[in-house]
Motif scaffolding. Sequence first.
Motif, PDB file in Angstrom:
ATOM      1  N   GLN A  76       0.822  -1.206   0.000  1.00 16.12           N
ATOM      2  CA  GLN A  76       0.000   0.000   0.000  1.00 16.12           C
ATOM      3  C   GLN A  76       0.856   1.255   0.000  1.00 16.12           C
ATOM      4  O   GLN A  76       0.487   2.278  -0.576  1.00 16.12           O
ATOM      5  CB  GLN A  76      -0.927  -0.006   1.217  1.00 16.12           C
ATOM      6  CG  GLN A  76      -2.032  -1.047   1.111  1.00 16.12           C
ATOM      7  CD  GLN A  76      -2.824  -1.170   2.398  1.00 16.12           C
ATOM      8  OE1 GLN A  76      -2.510  -0.525   3.396  1.00 16.12           O
ATOM      9  NE2 GLN A  76      -3.841  -2.011   2.383  1.00 16.12           N
ATOM     10  N   GLU A 135      -3.058   3.229  -3.723  1.00 18.67           N
ATOM     11  CA  GLU A 135      -4.282   3.105  -4.497  1.00 18.67           C
ATOM     12  C   GLU A 135      -4.814   4.490  -4.861  1.00 18.67           C
ATOM     13  O   GLU A 135      -4.506   5.484  -4.217  1.00 18.67           O
ATOM     14  CB  GLU A 135      -5.327   2.327  -3.695  1.00 18.67           C
ATOM     15  CG  GLU A 135      -4.931   0.883  -3.410  1.00 18.67           C
ATOM     16  CD  GLU A 135      -6.012   0.147  -2.638  1.00 18.67           C
ATOM     17  OE1 GLU A 135      -7.015   0.801  -2.277  1.00 18.67           O
ATOM     18  OE2 GLU A 135      -5.850  -1.057  -2.404  1.00 18.67           O
ATOM     19  N   LYS A 193      -4.322   7.437 -11.007  1.00 21.39           N
ATOM     20  CA  LYS A 193      -2.978   7.949 -11.273  1.00 21.39           C
ATOM     21  C   LYS A 193      -3.051   9.095 -12.281  1.00 21.39           C
ATOM     22  O   LYS A 193      -3.622   8.947 -13.362  1.00 21.39           O
ATOM     23  CB  LYS A 193      -2.078   6.833 -11.817  1.00 21.39           C
ATOM     24  CG  LYS A 193      -2.086   5.540 -10.999  1.00 21.39           C
ATOM     25  CD  LYS A 193      -1.630   5.750  -9.574  1.00 21.39           C
ATOM     26  CE  LYS A 193      -1.478   4.434  -8.827  1.00 21.39           C
ATOM     27  NZ  LYS A 193      -2.768   3.770  -8.541  1.00 21.39           N
TER      28      LYS A 193
END
Length: 255
Positions: free
Chosen positions: A183, A188, A191
Amino acid sequence: MDHSHAHQPDITSTAHVLEELQLFGYRPFSDEPDPRPLPEGYRVAGAVADIFDALVATLDDTRLEPDLEGLLWSTVNLFHRAADRIERELDDNEQAQRQSQRDQDGSEIRSVELERLLAEGQTMLERRDAFELMRDQAADQYERHTGSCWRPRNGSMVNHRNLTSAVIDSRDFLMARQRAKSQILLPEGPKVVFSGGDSDDHSSIWARLDQAHAKHPDMVLIHGGSPKGAEKIASRWADVRHVRQVAFKPDWLSN
């Protein structure tokens, strides 16, 4: 009468331990879990601020002032390297846990050994997190005194925690650690890739990035990590807006 060679009573092992406790207090052995608490966060922040204030007050307006920024950078790096060192110890602990898992035969000895490794690993996690907190506090002080964001010379600057119950706990520990590492290094969120060459139009770059951030509040900024130009401006924007960023710096030496 000469008493110089009078017999002195031998000190028993118990007396020696009690004397050590009186002089130095309880100190766990290297293979024992350490029950002592971690320092409070506010104490850490105060101590780090005092370190920086002392250096600045001592060297400012002196012949050593040109060396001040480098010393402040090295102070942050001191905590960064400490966290890295514990991370390497965690890697060794992880391998030891995996080996201990394979060696489990249902006996109490094997189970206790695995429990000990698990306790050591959890302590290392807490110590690593504490040093990362110190590093982050020091980086804030570095920016306050120099006006520049602190970055490590190399690597990443990340923030991170017969079968018996001990085996299950250990496997949970290893899985949780692997998830935490993934992580951190692979955040997450959508992008947003940025590239702007040598442009120094701060207003335009910030406006465009603000638009992207408004549309994707959990965005991750991807850029080339250039020390100047548009990518430097974008990196600074991410610092101010508290947006996660990943810098893909070119490896010129391998080309």
